[in-house]
Design a protein around this motif. Structure first.
Motif, PDB file in Angstrom:
ATOM      1  N   SER A  16       0.831  -1.209   0.000  1.00 48.12           N
ATOM      2  CA  SER A  16       0.000   0.000   0.000  1.00 48.12           C
ATOM      3  C   SER A  16       0.864   1.257   0.000  1.00 48.12           C
ATOM      4  N   HIS A  18       2.194   2.385  -3.198  1.00 49.08           N
ATOM      5  CA  HIS A  18       1.165   2.899  -4.125  1.00 49.08           C
ATOM      6  C   HIS A  18       0.746   1.864  -5.167  1.00 49.08           C
ATOM      7  N   ALA A  67      -1.608  -0.482  -3.952  1.00 47.03           N
ATOM      8  CA  ALA A  67      -2.950  -0.830  -3.473  1.00 47.03           C
ATOM      9  C   ALA A  67      -3.426   0.206  -2.469  1.00 47.03           C
ATOM     10  N   GLN A  68      -4.744   0.287  -2.324  1.00 45.82           N
ATOM     11  CA  GLN A  68      -5.321   1.154  -1.306  1.00 45.82           C
ATOM     12  C   GLN A  68      -4.962   0.624   0.080  1.00 45.82           C
ATOM     13  N   LEU A  69      -4.663   1.536   0.991  1.00 43.56           N
ATOM     14  CA  LEU A  69      -4.417   1.136   2.369  1.00 43.56           C
ATOM     15  C   LEU A  69      -5.761   0.900   3.038  1.00 43.56           C
ATOM     16  N   ASP A  70      -6.069  -0.366   3.283  1.00 47.76           N
ATOM     17  CA  ASP A  70      -7.384  -0.735   3.803  1.00 47.76           C
ATOM     18  C   ASP A  70      -7.234  -2.030   4.589  1.00 47.76           C
ATOM     19  N   PHE A 101      -8.255  -4.036  -4.799  1.00 50.67           N
ATOM     20  CA  PHE A 101      -7.843  -2.787  -4.154  1.00 50.67           C
ATOM     21  C   PHE A 101      -6.758  -2.062  -4.949  1.00 50.67           C
ATOM     22  N   HIS A 102      -6.562  -2.440  -6.195  1.00 48.95           N
ATOM     23  CA  HIS A 102      -5.488  -1.867  -6.997  1.00 48.95           C
ATOM     24  C   HIS A 102      -5.690  -0.379  -7.237  1.00 48.95           C
ATOM     25  N   LEU A 103      -4.568   0.294  -7.497  1.00 45.47           N
ATOM     26  CA  LEU A 103      -4.584   1.708  -7.858  1.00 45.47           C
ATOM     27  C   LEU A 103      -4.321   1.828  -9.363  1.00 45.47           C
ATOM     28  N   HIS A 152      -1.111  13.933  -4.137  1.00 41.61           N
ATOM     29  CA  HIS A 152      -1.785  14.038  -2.846  1.00 41.61           C
ATOM     30  C   HIS A 152      -0.815  14.194  -1.681  1.00 41.61           C
TER      31      HIS A 152
END
Length: 274
Positions: free
Chosen positions: A76, A79, A81-84, A109-111, A269
């Protein structure tokens, strides 16, 4: 000196540009003490968030292999995957017992790079966890963590044994996240081991520091995260982290690393991270 960062994306980069324009340092570059103070403030601010994220993920899965949790968070932070928590849970499940259902959940959860890098990273990690025996709990000293990293790196450094998609980031990020899972240990680190990740933003940040007279030499490796794996760059660039760390009191190698990351990142971001 002219501001070296075109279109800065965060306050660290804007402040660095201002310091460069003011001069006062080597060959008209920025004042060394002010740059080091900027890196320290930025790095420690980012690390508050990183420590909170890592400790919460470890606490959420007390029965899981902690290395699996660390690897998930590393993906995550890289960058991919989403941090979840649901992503971390799926990664832990698939690394402990490979199965299609959890793999597909993790890939969901891929970016922007898509699901393939997640699958490739998990495939390589599953192979490595099958080859390398790591302590059942995260080591509580830097020496022990360094020895665990040596075992993990052993097959990675051999081109014939290295699993696919296990490059410089996936070879080292798990040990950085392990440090953030033990804040007191992270704060105590002034030099390697363990080795912290190189990679694109780190390379870019170190190059800026060299070009402006703060570092003695240019970083090794490449600014491209998907470039060919260069094991020597890990060791050389960690030597540069230690060089910076030795010049200022009351900060750690992870503070240096995070400060350099904020200086070199182009993530849009990143201005919201500190």
């Amino acid at each position: 000196m002219k501001a070296p960062i075109s279109k800065p994306v965060n306050d660290t980069q804007r402040a660095f540009n201002e310091l460069c324009e003011k001069g006062g340092g080597v060959k008209g570059g920025p004042a060394r003490g002010k740059v080091l103070a900027l890196l320290k403030e930025s790095g420690q601010s980012l690390n508050k968030m990183a420590t909170s994220e890592m400790t919460s993920h470890l606490a959420a899965f007390p029965a899981a292999n902690p290395w699996h949790v660390c690897f998930a968070v590393g993906l995550s932070w890289g960058h991919l995957a989403q941090l979840d928590l649901a992503f971390t849970e799926a990664v832990c499940n698939v690394l402990s017992d490979w199965n299609t259902a959890d793999l597909n959940t993790a890939k969901s959860f891929h970016l922007e790079r898509g699901p393939t890098p997640i699958e490739q990273s998990l495939t390589g990690a599953h192979m490595l966890f099958g080859k390398v025996t790591l302590p059942k709990t995260l080591p509580d000293t830097l020496d022990k963590l360094g020895r665990a990293q040596e075992r993990w790196l052993s097959p990675i450094l051999n081109p014939k044994e290295r699993p696919p998609y296990i490059g410089a980031w996936n070879a080292t990020a798990m040990f950085m996240t392990a440090l953030f899972g033990q804040p007191a240990l992270a704060i105590s680190q002034k030099s390697p081991p363990p080795m912290l990740p190189p990679g694109g933003p780190i390379f870019a940040g170190l190059k800026l520091l060299h070009n402006t007279g703060i570092l003695s030499k240019s970083p090794a490796g490449s600014e491209l995260d998907d470039a060919s794996f260069e094991p020597g760059a890990i060791y050389e660039n960690n030597g540069l982290f230690a060089e910076l760390c030795a010049q200022l009191a009351d900060w750690s190698l992870t503070d240096v690393h995070s400060g350099v990351y904020m200086l070199g990142t182009r993530h849009p971001h990143s201005g919201n991270w500190v």
